[in-house]
Structure formats: C-alpha cells, structure tokens
Design a protein around this motif. Sequence first.
Motif, PDB file in Angstrom:
ATOM      1  N   GLU A 165       0.804  -1.025   0.064  1.00 13.02           N
ATOM      2  CA  GLU A 165      -0.054   0.078  -0.025  1.00 13.02           C
ATOM      3  C   GLU A 165       0.804   1.204  -0.190  1.00 13.02           C
ATOM      4  N   ALA A 168       2.032   1.712  -3.522  1.00 12.82           N
ATOM      5  CA  ALA A 168       0.828   1.928  -4.464  1.00 12.82           C
ATOM      6  C   ALA A 168       1.046   3.473  -5.314  1.00 12.82           C
ATOM      7  N   SER A 171       0.371   6.927  -3.471  1.00 12.97           N
ATOM      8  CA  SER A 171       1.123   6.964  -2.086  1.00 12.97           C
ATOM      9  C   SER A 171       2.007   8.074  -2.417  1.00 12.97           C
ATOM     10  N   VAL A 194      -1.385   8.568   2.037  1.00 10.93           N
ATOM     11  CA  VAL A 194      -1.792   7.332   1.526  1.00 10.93           C
ATOM     12  C   VAL A 194      -3.376   7.349   1.558  1.00 10.93           C
ATOM     13  N   ASP A 196      -5.940   5.721   0.319  1.00 14.73           N
ATOM     14  CA  ASP A 196      -6.816   4.648   0.307  1.00 14.73           C
ATOM     15  C   ASP A 196      -6.868   4.100   1.791  1.00 14.73           C
ATOM     16  N   ASP A 230      -8.804   0.447   6.787  1.00 17.74           N
ATOM     17  CA  ASP A 230      -9.419   0.378   5.515  1.00 17.74           C
ATOM     18  C   ASP A 230     -10.983   1.005   5.591  1.00 17.74           C
TER      19      ASP A 230
END
Length: 238
Positions: A165, A168, A171, A194, A196, A230
């Motif tokens: 993550e 990604a 990010s 970040v 998400d 999340d």
Amino acid sequence: MDKPSRVIKPSMLGRRTLLRGIATGTGIIALGGATHVLADDDASRRASSLKRPDGRPRLPPSQFLLQRLRPMGGSEGDPSAKNFKLRVYGEVEAPFEIDFAELLEMPQVEQTCDVHCVTKWTVLDSHWTGVRVADLAARAKMKRTARHVIFEGANGYTSNVLVREALAPTSLVAHRYEGAPLARPHGAPVRALVPDLYFWKSAKWLSGIRFSAVDQPGYWEVRGYNNHADPWREERYG
C-alpha cells in the motif's frame, strides 16, 4: 475517485467520539475551534452513487463530505523547508537522506484523490504534488525482505502501512496541497499521503521512511486504533 497522476519532470484520544451522530447535509460545523463547510445533500448523494475503478463507492460507509481538508492537530514539527531532512532506511541496500531541494529534484507527481478521516469526514478530489514513495524505495534499493513501511513524523509519531500500500502509485511524500505549499497545520513542509487508508496513516511533518521486515504498530495503533485502517471496511478501532 482517484485520477491518473501526472509525472512532471524534474491528548487526542477524544477523536474516538468526535463527530459521532453528526448527520450529512448543508451546514457549518465547528471542529477544533474552526468552522468547516459540509457539502450539500445532492453532493453527498452523488458521491454515494459514484464508484471507484475498483468498484467500491467513492464515499465509504458512515462518512460525510467536507468541502476542504480539515487540520487534525498533532504534535507539530519544524515547518521550515530549509531545515527539512528525510531519512529513507531500514530494509534497504542503499539508505540515504535528502533535503527539501533534493526532494524537488526527484520526479514530481500531481495527483487528484479522495481522502477519508477516521472521524468520519471525507474530502473528494483533493489535489496534491509530491514524490512517489515507490520512487524513494527504488532509490534506496528496497530489499525483498521489506514487508512494512513505518512513516516517522515529529516528536516520535509513527504510522505503519503494508509495503504494497505504501508503494501504490497514489502514495506520495507530498509537499503541495491545492496548488500551494503545504500549510503548517497540514504538516509542512512535507507529509505522507496514503489516500486509500484512513488519514491518520498519512503522517504529517514527515522525517523518515523506514522499511521493516516486521510490523511495528504506530502511535494510534497502540492506542486502540485499527492496525490496517481501510475506510470501506470501517476499520476504525482494534
């Protein structure tokens, strides 16, 4: 909705209860001594009906819309770009440290994305400029043993993120927000981004990126917040 990024060449535990029970709709709400404008009902309904490329709704469950980013406090670091140093180290072959001028010499990314706070507000289509964490990892020659990334902020603040993550494309190590240098309340001169994950993972006043073979829960995680965070699974608390 996250849009394709464009590369340019060279005492806070009260957050747990803050905003519970606030309904969406047009209005002004007071947060931390400041006023923040809620998006109108139509905007909220549209956001709830829109989908991301991965099929998830743009507005995660239980979130309401704000029109602009809300500063979330924290123990401030030095906002001066001239004093900024970023250390990239840990499970890497070539650890390094760069200053603000060197950060600007790396490939810059302009990105539009949504951000979501654990206190239930969301801002859609926020605009950021920065350097991909993945590019810093490549420069440091991240080892295959790295499984986690620990973002280090001012005064011992940390947040832990899975390496997939952190690397990604969305990010970033961000230094501009909405076309202007990052403001002090948002973590000037540089913060992690970040998008998400809940926004506490995007450490402000960033001073270090440490790659780790083992997980090391950060400041909020050891105080009862979810280790992953999340927004679509409402992973708020452990």
